[in-house]
Every structure is written in structure tokens, then in C-alpha cells.
Design a protein around this motif. Sequence first.
Motif, PDB file in Angstrom:
ATOM      1  N   ALA A  50       0.547  -0.895  -0.172  1.00  9.64           N
ATOM      2  CA  ALA A  50       0.005   0.320  -0.125  1.00  9.64           C
ATOM      3  C   ALA A  50       1.040   1.352  -0.352  1.00  9.64           C
ATOM      4  CB  ALA A  50      -0.484   0.002   1.247  1.00  9.64           C
ATOM      5  N   TYR A  51       2.075   0.960   0.702  1.00  6.44           N
ATOM      6  CA  TYR A  51       2.889   2.234   0.841  1.00  6.44           C
ATOM      7  C   TYR A  51       2.938   3.187  -0.728  1.00  6.44           C
ATOM      8  CZ  TYR A  51       7.676   4.832   2.589  1.00  6.44           C
ATOM      9  OH  TYR A  51       7.683   5.203   2.913  1.00  6.44           O
ATOM     10  N   PHE A  52       4.117   2.123  -1.395  1.00  8.85           N
ATOM     11  CA  PHE A  52       4.669   1.785  -2.799  1.00  8.85           C
ATOM     12  C   PHE A  52       3.633   1.967  -3.711  1.00  8.85           C
ATOM     13  CE2 PHE A  52       7.865   0.316  -0.346  1.00  8.85           C
ATOM     14  CZ  PHE A  52       9.438   1.107  -0.977  1.00  8.85           C
ATOM     15  N   ASN A  53       2.519   1.805  -3.430  1.00  7.58           N
ATOM     16  CA  ASN A  53       1.586   1.495  -4.171  1.00  7.58           C
ATOM     17  C   ASN A  53       0.812   3.359  -4.476  1.00  7.58           C
ATOM     18  OD1 ASN A  53      -1.028   0.980  -6.607  1.00  7.58           O
ATOM     19  ND2 ASN A  53      -2.160   1.695  -4.886  1.00  7.58           N
ATOM     20  N   GLN A  54       0.750   3.773  -3.206  1.00  7.13           N
ATOM     21  CA  GLN A  54       0.204   5.216  -3.033  1.00  7.13           C
ATOM     22  C   GLN A  54       1.774   6.357  -3.276  1.00  7.13           C
ATOM     23  OE1 GLN A  54      -0.305   7.512   0.339  1.00  7.13           O
ATOM     24  NE2 GLN A  54      -1.992   7.940   0.360  1.00  7.13           N
ATOM     25  N   VAL A  55       2.758   6.093  -3.620  1.00  6.64           N
ATOM     26  CA  VAL A  55       3.664   6.734  -4.073  1.00  6.64           C
ATOM     27  C   VAL A  55       4.027   7.104  -5.092  1.00  6.64           C
ATOM     28  CG1 VAL A  55       6.281   6.771  -3.359  1.00  6.64           C
ATOM     29  CG2 VAL A  55       5.712   6.527  -1.971  1.00  6.64           C
ATOM     30  N   PHE A  56       3.465   5.187  -5.957  1.00  7.06           N
ATOM     31  CA  PHE A  56       3.732   6.069  -7.507  1.00  7.06           C
ATOM     32  C   PHE A  56       2.186   6.171  -7.662  1.00  7.06           C
ATOM     33  CE2 PHE A  56       6.489   1.590  -7.193  1.00  7.06           C
ATOM     34  CZ  PHE A  56       7.671   1.991  -8.246  1.00  7.06           C
ATOM     35  N   TRP A  57       1.294   5.649  -6.610  1.00 13.52           N
ATOM     36  CA  TRP A  57      -0.219   6.472  -7.919  1.00 13.52           C
ATOM     37  C   TRP A  57       0.007   8.190  -7.680  1.00 13.52           C
ATOM     38  CZ3 TRP A  57      -4.275   9.684  -5.927  1.00 13.52           C
ATOM     39  CH2 TRP A  57      -5.201   9.359  -6.714  1.00 13.52           C
ATOM     40  N   ASN A  58       1.142   8.965  -6.731  1.00 16.20           N
ATOM     41  CA  ASN A  58       1.040  10.661  -6.291  1.00 16.20           C
ATOM     42  C   ASN A  58       2.318  10.401  -7.348  1.00 16.20           C
ATOM     43  OD1 ASN A  58      -0.868  11.097  -4.569  1.00 16.20           O
ATOM     44  ND2 ASN A  58       0.302  10.283  -3.070  1.00 16.20           N
ATOM     45  N   THR A  59       2.865  10.083  -7.587  1.00 16.51           N
ATOM     46  CA  THR A  59       3.863  10.234  -8.393  1.00 16.51           C
ATOM     47  C   THR A  59       3.635  11.011 -10.372  1.00 16.51           C
ATOM     48  OG1 THR A  59       5.925   9.277  -7.047  1.00 16.51           O
ATOM     49  CG2 THR A  59       6.281   9.894  -9.745  1.00 16.51           C
ATOM     50  N   ILE A  60       2.715   9.592 -10.653  1.00 13.89           N
ATOM     51  CA  ILE A  60       2.759   9.374 -11.987  1.00 13.89           C
ATOM     52  C   ILE A  60       1.924  10.819 -12.011  1.00 13.89           C
ATOM     53  CG2 ILE A  60       2.458   7.180 -12.340  1.00 13.89           C
ATOM     54  CD1 ILE A  60       0.018   6.672 -12.030  1.00 13.89           C
ATOM     55  N   HIS A  61       1.146  11.142 -11.292  1.00 12.58           N
ATOM     56  CA  HIS A  61       0.242  12.569 -10.058  1.00 12.58           C
ATOM     57  C   HIS A  61       0.693  13.682 -10.213  1.00 12.58           C
ATOM     58  CE1 HIS A  61      -2.940   9.658 -10.640  1.00 12.58           C
ATOM     59  NE2 HIS A  61      -3.314  10.034 -11.471  1.00 12.58           N
ATOM     60  N   GLY A  62       2.306  13.473 -10.357  1.00 17.63           N
ATOM     61  CA  GLY A  62       2.838  14.824 -10.451  1.00 17.63           C
ATOM     62  C   GLY A  62       3.247  15.002  -8.882  1.00 17.63           C
ATOM     63  N   ARG A  63       2.804  14.183  -7.867  1.00 20.09           N
ATOM     64  CA  ARG A  63       3.325  14.326  -6.679  1.00 20.09           C
ATOM     65  C   ARG A  63       3.975  13.361  -6.012  1.00 20.09           C
ATOM     66  NH1 ARG A  63      -2.032  14.957  -6.462  1.00 20.09           N
ATOM     67  NH2 ARG A  63      -1.718  12.736  -6.319  1.00 20.09           N
ATOM     68  N   LEU A  64       5.171  14.110  -6.445  1.00 20.93           N
ATOM     69  CA  LEU A  64       6.768  13.242  -6.296  1.00 20.93           C
ATOM     70  C   LEU A  64       6.806  12.219  -5.215  1.00 20.93           C
ATOM     71  CD1 LEU A  64       9.471  14.764  -8.996  1.00 20.93           C
ATOM     72  CD2 LEU A  64       7.525  13.334  -9.517  1.00 20.93           C
ATOM     73  N   PHE A  65       6.611  10.970  -5.000  1.00 15.57           N
ATOM     74  CA  PHE A  65       7.640  10.537  -3.838  1.00 15.57           C
ATOM     75  C   PHE A  65       6.364  10.781  -2.844  1.00 15.57           C
ATOM     76  CE2 PHE A  65      11.032  11.526  -5.925  1.00 15.57           C
ATOM     77  CZ  PHE A  65      11.806  10.110  -6.176  1.00 15.57           C
ATOM     78  N   VAL A  66       5.250  11.125  -2.610  1.00 18.37           N
ATOM     79  CA  VAL A  66       3.494  11.468  -1.981  1.00 18.37           C
ATOM     80  C   VAL A  66       3.639  10.994  -1.396  1.00 18.37           C
ATOM     81  CG1 VAL A  66       2.304  12.622  -1.213  1.00 18.37           C
ATOM     82  CG2 VAL A  66       3.969  14.253  -2.420  1.00 18.37           C
ATOM     83  N   GLN A  67       2.959  10.373   0.243  1.00 13.55           N
ATOM     84  CA  GLN A  67       1.781   9.381   0.663  1.00 13.55           C
ATOM     85  C   GLN A  67       2.323  10.038   1.946  1.00 13.55           C
ATOM     86  OE1 GLN A  67       3.643   7.186   3.323  1.00 13.55           O
ATOM     87  NE2 GLN A  67       5.506   8.587   4.004  1.00 13.55           N
ATOM     88  N   SER A  68       1.207   9.267   2.553  1.00 15.90           N
ATOM     89  CA  SER A  68       0.270   9.538   3.734  1.00 15.90           C
ATOM     90  C   SER A  68       0.236   8.704   4.840  1.00 15.90           C
ATOM     91  CB  SER A  68      -0.649   9.910   3.344  1.00 15.90           C
ATOM     92  OG  SER A  68      -1.604   9.105   2.695  1.00 15.90           O
ATOM     93  N   ILE A  69       0.646   7.263   4.502  1.00 11.50           N
ATOM     94  CA  ILE A  69       0.632   6.206   5.542  1.00 11.50           C
ATOM     95  C   ILE A  69       1.898   6.329   6.589  1.00 11.50           C
ATOM     96  CG2 ILE A  69       1.525   3.855   6.054  1.00 11.50           C
ATOM     97  CD1 ILE A  69       0.087   3.539   3.076  1.00 11.50           C
ATOM     98  N   HIS A  70       2.676   7.281   5.888  1.00 19.03           N
ATOM     99  CA  HIS A  70       4.118   7.745   7.200  1.00 19.03           C
ATOM    100  C   HIS A  70       4.083   8.794   7.107  1.00 19.03           C
ATOM    101  CE1 HIS A  70       4.532   3.462   8.165  1.00 19.03           C
ATOM    102  NE2 HIS A  70       5.678   3.187   7.047  1.00 19.03           N
ATOM    103  N   PRO A  71       4.645   9.916   7.967  1.00 14.29           N
ATOM    104  CA  PRO A  71       4.457  10.973   7.788  1.00 14.29           C
ATOM    105  C   PRO A  71       5.574  11.230   6.256  1.00 14.29           C
ATOM    106  CG  PRO A  71       3.921  10.667   9.730  1.00 14.29           C
ATOM    107  CD  PRO A  71       4.154   9.610   9.315  1.00 14.29           C
ATOM    108  N   GLY A  72       4.805  12.300   5.844  1.00 13.11           N
ATOM    109  CA  GLY A  72       7.187  12.854   4.682  1.00 13.11           C
ATOM    110  C   GLY A  72       6.505  12.198   3.329  1.00 13.11           C
ATOM    111  N   ARG A  73       7.571  12.941   3.050  1.00 14.31           N
ATOM    112  CA  ARG A  73       7.993  12.337   1.246  1.00 14.31           C
ATOM    113  C   ARG A  73       8.721  10.499   1.168  1.00 14.31           C
ATOM    114  NH1 ARG A  73       7.202  15.570  -3.185  1.00 14.31           N
ATOM    115  NH2 ARG A  73       6.576  17.611  -2.127  1.00 14.31           N
ATOM    116  N   SER A  74       8.535   9.763   0.761  1.00 18.48           N
ATOM    117  CA  SER A  74       8.980   8.511   0.621  1.00 18.48           C
ATOM    118  C   SER A  74      10.978   8.931   0.439  1.00 18.48           C
ATOM    119  CB  SER A  74       8.946   7.317  -0.537  1.00 18.48           C
ATOM    120  OG  SER A  74       8.624   7.946  -1.923  1.00 18.48           O
ATOM    121  N   ILE A  75      11.026   9.547   0.019  1.00 16.07           N
ATOM    122  CA  ILE A  75      12.763  10.158  -0.483  1.00 16.07           C
ATOM    123  C   ILE A  75      12.838  10.464   1.049  1.00 16.07           C
ATOM    124  CG2 ILE A  75      12.148  12.210  -0.681  1.00 16.07           C
ATOM    125  CD1 ILE A  75      14.611   9.844  -3.005  1.00 16.07           C
ATOM    126  N   GLY A  76      12.518  10.409   2.094  1.00 18.29           N
ATOM    127  CA  GLY A  76      13.056  11.477   3.090  1.00 18.29           C
ATOM    128  C   GLY A  76      13.130   9.896   4.217  1.00 18.29           C
TER     129      GLY A  76
END
Length: 663
Positions: A50-76
Motif C-alpha cells: 500500500a505504501y509504495f502503491n500510493q507513492v507510485f500513484w501520487n508520483t504519476i499524478h505529479g506529486r513526486l514521492f508523496v504518501q500519507s501512511i508515514h508522514p513525509g515523502r518516501s524519499i525522506g
Amino acid sequence: MRHFFLGSKQALKERQGKTLAAAILAFSGLLTAACVWKYGMFAYTGIDLAYFNQVFWNTIHGRLFVQSIHPGRSIGEHAELAILPLSFLYALWRDPRCLLLLQAVALTVPAYAVWRIAHLRLNGRGRILASAPLALAAAWLLNGSVHNIALFEFHVLPFAIGPLLMAMLAYEENRKGRFLLWTLLALTVREDVALVVAMIGVLAWLERRSWWWRIVPLALGAAWFAAAMKLIARFSEAGGYKYGIYYAWLGNTPWQMLVGAVTHPLRLLLHVFTFANLEMALGFLMPLMLLPLLRPKRLVLLIGPLLQIILGAPGGGELIIQTHYASLFLPALFLAAIDGFGALPPLIQKFKGVFDKDEARRLAYGALIIGAAYGALVLGPLPSVAAHAFSDGNGYRRAENAAKLVAMVPPRAGVAASYAFLPALSSREKLTSLHYAFLGVTQFGERPFTPPEDTEYAVLDNDDLLAYRTQFTGTAWAAPHYAGGNARLKKVASAWTTYATPFVLYQKGVTTPNELLPPLDTDVIGAPPFPFLGNGRAQVIRAKDGVFLEVYAYWQLHGVSPDDLVVRARIHPRGLPVAEQLTLLDGIDPASFAYDAEYGEYVTYLRIPLPSNASNDGTVQIGLERQKAVYELDGLRSPHRRVTKVDPLDLAFLPIQPFLTDK
């Protein structure tokens, strides 16, 4: 089969290449099918998919590395720059199953590199090793750790395996340009890949290669690791590499860790030399029949990943073999196994007068086949998946109930969800894991956590209440926050609208309709007088989506804490598989009505699916048990809790027959 191995070396290589291509395609399909089946069973409960799917889903919508399961971007959290090029493939099918497909391919294609490297390393050994490259590539495809990585969750780390092995192929062929290309691709996967790249330079020293090969990998690995750490710190909510907490037992800074290791050598030795680490080593080596130990020089490549694991607070163990953590171990193990396999027939032939060349060859291949079969059947997940796929009737009913609730959540709504629901709900901007709502803190207890105000829905798997106790009470940072978890959870899951065993859907601002639960019948069927059982009754209703046995139980406790008690209701229809449902005694609605102060009782309500052909014969067993915290993995649900029947406090056996009546 002799004709397959005869002929010119080029013809043999072509035939083996075609066979290998077919095998890679077949295993890619097999692993993908198993993953898709597991996804359909809502059995991905480890958050990462779920974590990575949300990262990929947000990335292809222009929100690079963004996810909300853990606070902050995955690149952090990790320097996983490979997400960017992989997102172009994900855009073709924007679904968690696309990631599972890509991962299965990334894990099977490296068999080609193993085959090519084996050809180079074993070339000129004669007919005795003519089919060794294909056999070693097959051992890769059958390796239990490869299957475990594919079936565990999704991670970007396995995508480093292929580039690392292709870099080693370039190393063998002395192609510096290709080496740099594959190495840079591998480094973009994650920061710890640099630990393997740097050790290629050490290997070059051991093998007396040119200075270019000695210096460039070392410098490239060290430079990239330092740069990746700065990149992570730039985007980290904690201001640094948060997984450094695993090494805090050695010290708070790298210098303190080094000093701590030197000044407390006994503590370090006791941490490293454990049964769990020995179990991990055997788990990696046995599927290769200890071949890497015959020529261990190339095991130098796993020094970095090995130290990373065994120096961490959790240490090694079975968990490493069964998860993505095995990814950086596999290249070194197979490179050493290739050399070890070349040394095995001559070693066998040293028993003069016992084995001739042909017998030595057969024994060598036999050992490799036995090891591969052991790894696939004993250490891998596919047998467990097959067993569940053909016999887990309750699992299919469970998946149907989960899908029903997922369909009721609007695609743009903010939602907080249990482990099993996270992947199916992760193609959205606003997603929260209920386990953080339960704890009230973020990962590692870094800061307080409350679900966002715009969280409209919550989807709870009541089994998670059991999992929380197992996971959190045994985790140092989470244990202090376990108390009060149910109260925090109730603030998020305040009004439930749908109950589909064992799942509950909650919606903000909605009043729970009374008719969702059948009324409590005052005509209670008596049960034998046990010390902790007040009374209980059971009844069956025929719902639109199947037949359920509904169990009400009333518990009066005397000198026993409810915190670790589990209610188990088990149905034994004659001639049919046993069906059961578990819940915490002190849970939340509607699976548990918690404590009734007026009568001094805990009230439990369970709805258990019955087979459609259930007869009017059998028994219902209702009991209280203490939950034993066990954290384990298997091929279906990983990670998950296991409730072991320890010290049964109370048992009641009720006949089914009086309750099997149409409503």
C-alpha cells in the motif's frame, strides 16, 4: 536427454538459452499469479504494498514521492530514485497488481545473468559441467528466498538484484563502461546498495584486478552512500536517517557506535553470535547445499548487507530469509555458488576408487537439485499458497466481505484502514493506517499522531486488534503506547454502518442503525456452569450473502484481567471443515460490546460464516483463551498474529441443531 547436452558449445548455449527464456517466462507468470491471488484474498497485511502503491500513484499524478501512511515523502526514508523510471511502467496499469507483476519479473530475469556468469566462470571444464550454467539458473528460479521476496510485499530493493548481477557480468568481461551503467542503475534503487558496490572494489583487490577495478567501485559506493544520506536527511521529517534507531544500542553517532563496539566487545559478540543468526545463515546456504563455502571469496560482497542486518537491534533470523531483506544477499551467494559448483566434482573425485567422473557429475547435480527443491518446498511460500488456494473456504468468504466494504468507500474520500484494506484503498491522496491511530504516535514514536480531520471513512479488520497486541507489546518503542489504544481507535471509528465478518465500515457523521445487529434474545440457552462463564446463546440467521452462526456470550471475570483474553468461537459442523472467529474480549463495537457495568459482564458478539451445505448436526465451542504474542510470516498473510491456545480459562459446548432454523 543426452542429445540436449551434446554438440558444439555454441549450439548447446543456444538450446540452453531458449530453455532458460521459457523457464523465466513460466516462473514470472507463476509468481505473478500467486501474488495476484494473494492480493484478491486481501492477504497483503504488511503495509509496504500500500505504501509504495500510493507513492507510485501520487508520483504519476505529479506529486513526486508523496504518501500519507508515514508522514513525509518516501524519499525522506530511503533514497529510492528508481521509483521515477519505474513509474512510467506503472502508468500503463495504475494498480497495486502492476507493482507485483514488475517485482516478479525483476526477481526472475536475474536468472539470465546467473547463467551468463556461470558460462564465463565454468568455461572449459568439459562435459562434466556443460549443463551447470542452466542448472544454476534453475536453482535461482527455484530459490525459496526469491519466492519469499515476491510474495511478501512490494519493495523497490529487489530491482537492484538484476543490475548488480549484470554489473558483475561486466566485471567478468572487463567491460568498464557497461559496469558503470549497471552500477549506477543499481545505486538508484536504494542507499544500501552502495554497500555491495563498494565491496566489488574489495573483491577486485582479492582477485588482483587492475587499479581501476579496485578504486572505482570503492569510491563510487562510498560517494553515493554519503550523497544518499544527505538526500534522505533533506526530506526526512526526523531530520536524518530514521532507521538509525536500529543501531542506537551501539551509540548515537557513527563514532560512538565504533567506540561502543570496541569498548564492549562481549556485548557485541553476544549480539552477533546468536541462534537466530545461525538460522539465517543456514537458511541462505542450505538451498545451495553449502556450495558458496567451497569457494567463499565472492561472499565478500555480502559483508555490508550482513553487518547491516546483524548489527541492527532486531538482528537476523528467519524473518530475513522470508522478506525483501534477502535481496542484497542473493547476488553474492549465487556468485560464490557458481565457483563452488565448479569445485564440487573434483572434490568428489578425490574419493578414489569410489566415484568416477560421471558419478561425480551426477552427485554434483543431484545435490544442487535437492537443495533447490528443499528451498522451494520448505523455505518458500508457494506450497502454503497452494494449500490455501484449494482449501481455504473461510478465506474466500473473508475476501468477499472485504471487497464488499472497499466498494462502499468513494475513490476520493479520506480513509483510515486496517492492514488488509490498505493496498486496495491506496490509489488515493488521503490514506491513514489505523495502527497509528491506535498507538497515537508515528513510527518509532517520533511524534504524536492523529488522523487528519478530513478522514471520512474507517475500515477495521477486527483481527488487527489481535495483531496490535502481538506486535506492539513486544516492540520497545510501541509498547508504552499500547494502553488506551482502543479508546483512541473509537474516536476514529465512532459510528459503524456495515459489519461483514470480521470487518467493520465506519462513516463520520452517520448514526448506526439498530437493525444491523439482531436484538438480544432474553431466552438465553444455558451453558454448563464454569467459573468464568456467565451464560451464552447462539442462533443462526440466513442473511442475503450467506448463512451465519451468530454467537452472543456473556463473561464474568473473577481476578483475571481482560487485557490479554481472546474469545474463540468454533463451529464443528459434522463432515465439514471447522469454522471459527476470534476477537479480543475487551474490543470495540460491533465485534465486542466491551464491559456492561450494570451486570458486571463482558458481552461478545460474533458472526461466523457457515458452509452453505451445513447440516443440523455438530457443536459450537465458545471459550476464553490467553493470547500468546507470536509474530510470524507465511505464504498467505504476512506479517500476522497467531493466537495459540494457552491456558484455556473457560469452554462451553453448545449443540448446533437448535439454532439452525430459518428466520
